[in-house]
Design a protein around this motif. Sequence first.
Motif, PDB file in Angstrom:
ATOM      1  N   ARG A  66       3.222  -7.453 -12.580  1.00  0.00           N
ATOM      2  CA  ARG A  66       2.579  -6.637 -12.187  1.00  0.00           C
ATOM      3  C   ARG A  66       2.643  -6.984 -10.509  1.00  0.00           C
ATOM      4  NH1 ARG A  66      -1.294  -4.034 -10.022  1.00  0.00           N
ATOM      5  NH2 ARG A  66      -3.341  -4.689 -11.606  1.00  0.00           N
ATOM      6  N   ALA A  67       3.104  -6.390  -9.182  1.00  0.00           N
ATOM      7  CA  ALA A  67       2.752  -6.944  -8.364  1.00  0.00           C
ATOM      8  C   ALA A  67       2.885  -5.444  -7.609  1.00  0.00           C
ATOM      9  CB  ALA A  67       3.561  -7.496  -7.022  1.00  0.00           C
ATOM     10  N   THR A  68       1.951  -5.718  -6.377  1.00  0.00           N
ATOM     11  CA  THR A  68       1.990  -3.976  -5.787  1.00  0.00           C
ATOM     12  C   THR A  68       1.546  -4.703  -4.096  1.00  0.00           C
ATOM     13  OG1 THR A  68      -0.957  -4.032  -5.434  1.00  0.00           O
ATOM     14  CG2 THR A  68       0.245  -3.194  -7.658  1.00  0.00           C
ATOM     15  N   TRP A  69       1.472  -4.050  -3.041  1.00  0.00           N
ATOM     16  CA  TRP A  69       0.992  -3.490  -2.199  1.00  0.00           C
ATOM     17  C   TRP A  69      -0.274  -4.528  -1.991  1.00  0.00           C
ATOM     18  CZ3 TRP A  69       4.752  -4.406   1.727  1.00  0.00           C
ATOM     19  CH2 TRP A  69       5.751  -4.175   1.484  1.00  0.00           C
ATOM     20  N   GLN A  70      -1.435  -3.718  -2.555  1.00  0.00           N
ATOM     21  CA  GLN A  70      -2.366  -4.204  -2.641  1.00  0.00           C
ATOM     22  C   GLN A  70      -2.735  -5.456  -2.555  1.00  0.00           C
ATOM     23  OE1 GLN A  70      -5.075  -3.291  -1.512  1.00  0.00           O
ATOM     24  NE2 GLN A  70      -7.432  -4.262  -2.726  1.00  0.00           N
ATOM     25  N   ASP A  71      -2.035  -6.553  -3.432  1.00  0.00           N
ATOM     26  CA  ASP A  71      -2.085  -8.255  -3.774  1.00  0.00           C
ATOM     27  C   ASP A  71      -1.525  -8.604  -2.233  1.00  0.00           C
ATOM     28  OD1 ASP A  71      -1.864  -8.085  -6.450  1.00  0.00           O
ATOM     29  OD2 ASP A  71      -0.360  -7.240  -7.054  1.00  0.00           O
ATOM     30  N   HIS A 187      -6.985  -8.313  -8.654  1.00  0.00           N
ATOM     31  CA  HIS A 187      -6.073  -7.985  -9.224  1.00  0.00           C
ATOM     32  C   HIS A 187      -5.966  -7.293  -9.892  1.00  0.00           C
ATOM     33  CE1 HIS A 187      -1.572  -7.908  -9.663  1.00  0.00           C
ATOM     34  NE2 HIS A 187      -1.835  -8.464 -11.085  1.00  0.00           N
TER      35      HIS A 187
END
Length: 321
Positions: A66-71, A187
């Motif tokens: 999982r990769a999000t803008w938060q990362d 994360h």
Amino acid sequence: MTGQPSTPEPEGQVSDAVRGNWVDHTAPAWSRPYLRLSRADRPIGTWLLLLPCWMGLLLAMLSDNRATWQDLWIAVGCAAGAFLMRGAGCTWNDITDRDFDAKVERTRSRPIPSGQVSVKGAAAWMGLQALIACGILLTFNTSAILLGVLSLLPVAIYPFAKRFTWWPQVFLGIAFNWGALLAWTAHTGSLGVPAVVLYLAGISWTLFYDTIYAHQDTEDDALIGVKSTARLFAEKTGQWLQGFLIATVALMGIAVVLAAIGRSPLSLVIALGGVWAMGWHMQWQLRQLDTEDNDRLLMLFRANRDTGLIPLLFFAGALFL
């Protein structure tokens, strides 16, 4: 005919600063002593603090796919935090070591022993850096915030370690690799076993590169009674470094396997390839090692930026497969 005169060194430049660095040549004159306290003229320390953060973040992303803008913000926040907390930690180190630094050839040009900054001024600068870093930390989740606060303990202890143990590099490793735990937790929301194993790999890596670094000061350290693994290992340094290399590669490989369970075989192979390539870069350093050549020791120490970037590139590649 006589040759052209060499360009004079900027006033107040620290002896082991990177030549031509932006602090000594482009920063406002009033800010230079404080930026030197933060080692902004010697960026390798920021890299060595940041790289475990990014490794922990990428392994966390590999773990849950999982990769999000938060990362992206975690990565940027870790970069800013590494610069600030490395600066605050180095300022604290220089405050506590000011009497030792005045007696060591390589460190007597630092801002406090050379008289560029007072102890009170340094303390205020340390507090400002820590305060800004705290603001960044507060944007992460609660578990990561708690880990960030806890990291202050090894940071506070490290400057004193060389006074009571031959293994101060262990304390440096505990402090410098904390970001692997923090970024993973930022994360995922909780600490995981792969992050802990990665953290142990980072400590072993720190023992490798900081023993190389410490060999620059063995004679002065012996005179003033400062302990280090460089003094402890002496002529057996190469054997010990080989052991730290093996431990680093083995532990990081285990961390990758634990994090990448459930990923495609190709993804796992690529991630492990990064660990393998990191090991070969460390082996190259061992082949170049000469503990009597301070210029080479400093060059090899600085080469560890690339040592840490190598697995990062492979981890990033594995993430998108």
